[in-house]
Design an enzyme around this catalytic site. Structure first.
Site, PDB file in Angstrom:
ATOM      1  N   THR A 221       0.818  -1.202   0.000  1.00 23.21           N
ATOM      2  CA  THR A 221       0.000   0.000   0.000  1.00 23.21           C
ATOM      3  C   THR A 221       0.854   1.254   0.000  1.00 23.21           C
ATOM      4  O   THR A 221       0.470   2.283  -0.571  1.00 23.21           O
ATOM      5  CB  THR A 221      -0.933   0.016   1.224  1.00 23.21           C
ATOM      6  OG1 THR A 221      -1.802  -1.122   1.170  1.00 23.21           O
ATOM      7  CG2 THR A 221      -1.782   1.279   1.279  1.00 23.21           C
TER       8      THR A 221
ATOM      9  N   SER B 118       0.899  -7.253  -0.610  1.00 25.74           N
ATOM     10  CA  SER B 118       1.519  -8.238   0.286  1.00 25.74           C
ATOM     11  C   SER B 118       0.621  -9.430   0.594  1.00 25.74           C
ATOM     12  O   SER B 118       1.096 -10.432   1.124  1.00 25.74           O
ATOM     13  CB  SER B 118       1.980  -7.587   1.593  1.00 25.74           C
ATOM     14  OG  SER B 118       0.904  -7.283   2.445  1.00 25.74           O
TER      15      SER B 118
ATOM     16  N   THR C 192       1.145  -4.196   4.431  1.00 21.77           N
ATOM     17  CA  THR C 192       0.895  -4.497   5.837  1.00 21.77           C
ATOM     18  C   THR C 192       0.170  -5.823   6.074  1.00 21.77           C
ATOM     19  O   THR C 192       0.175  -6.326   7.193  1.00 21.77           O
ATOM     20  CB  THR C 192       0.075  -3.373   6.498  1.00 21.77           C
ATOM     21  OG1 THR C 192      -1.168  -3.201   5.798  1.00 21.77           O
ATOM     22  CG2 THR C 192       0.859  -2.062   6.481  1.00 21.77           C
ATOM     23  N   ASP C 193      -0.449  -6.404   5.041  1.00 25.97           N
ATOM     24  CA  ASP C 193      -1.217  -7.635   5.257  1.00 25.97           C
ATOM     25  C   ASP C 193      -0.348  -8.773   5.779  1.00 25.97           C
ATOM     26  O   ASP C 193      -0.788  -9.551   6.624  1.00 25.97           O
ATOM     27  CB  ASP C 193      -1.910  -8.069   3.958  1.00 25.97           C
ATOM     28  CG  ASP C 193      -3.133  -7.230   3.649  1.00 25.97           C
ATOM     29  OD1 ASP C 193      -3.554  -6.462   4.533  1.00 25.97           O
ATOM     30  OD2 ASP C 193      -3.667  -7.341   2.530  1.00 25.97           O
TER      31      ASP C 193
END
Length: 239
Positions: free
Chosen positions: A13, A59, A92-93
């Site tokens: 992101t 991610s 961030t996932d």
């Protein structure tokens, strides 16, 4: 001479672009290159930085192949005498998974700092620029070491950090574990020492990723009867 900070990009992101400045949930991840991201943070222009792109993915699509490449590239740069630390930009996932992987494989004595963003780069309230600057600040601070996650001004150890929300800016937590520190007014303030342990070494992940052992995770819940375990074992036996 100042030591260099190497920034390894993997997408996410933080490099995402939305159709409108309000599109904090609807955007394409991993669009912008790392040089463009750094150029949007004026204080970084004064620092000795080196850039490299390892991947450009959302991610949620992170793979063991990228993990292998990322660990190898990070280790190579950390071994350089002219490099004081490495920063990884990441979605961030799965950021916490990548951080723990790098921690277990490398356990570096220099800072290896992961950062990301909860909002795309062209959002009105994009958090990526501040997170990237904070990550570089920690990588250059001198008192940090090991694999760390820097996001929202908080510095976490790779051990115990978790993403708890999909899009809120304060999306990460380490639970009852005291954060390693925080970044305040451009300075790293240490609060606790990160958890350290010997790394397994690059030789553990050197073979072809297809030959890595597969580990399925089965959760326990009320009413669980073992059917999923039986199905997994049957599928494995049928290969």
């Amino acid at each position: 001479m100042q030591s260099k900070t190497v920034i390894l990009a993997t997408g996410g992101t933080i490099a995402g672009v939305a159709a409108t400045p309000h599109g904090v949930l609807d955007y394409r991840a991993g669009v912008l290159d790392i040089v463009s991201l750094a150029a949007a943070v004026p204080p970084l222009a004064e620092l000795p930085l080196e850039f490299e792109t390892v991947a450009a993915v959302d991610s949620k699509d992170m793979t063991a192949v990228i993990w292998q490449q990322l660990a190898q590239r990070a280790a190579q740069h950390l071994a350089r005498s002219d490099v004081g630390g490495v920063v990884v930009t990441h979605g961030t996932d799965t950021l916490e998974e990548t951080a723990y992987f790098l921690h277990r494989v490398l356990a570096p004595t220099k800072p290896l700092v992961l950062t990301g963003a909860l909002r795309p780069a062209n959002a009105l309230s994009a958090d990526g620029p501040a997170n990237l600057l904070d990550a570089v600040t920690v990588a250059r601070a001198g008192q940090a070491a090991g694999v760390l996650v820097v996001i929202g001004g908080v510095v976490y150890s790779a051990v115990g950090v978790r993403k708890l929300h999909g899009w809120r800016l304060q999306a990460f937590s380490a639970g009852d574990v005291v954060p390693v520190g925080e970044v305040v007014q451009g300075r790293f303030r240490a609060q606790a020492s990160p958890r350290q342990q010997a790394g397994l070494g690059l030789q553990v992940i050197a073979r072809d990723v297809a030959a890595w052992p597969r580990v399925d995770i089965v959760t326990s819940h009320a009413g669980a009867d073992g059917a999923i375990v039986d199905a997994l074992l049957a599928e494995r036996a049928a290969r």
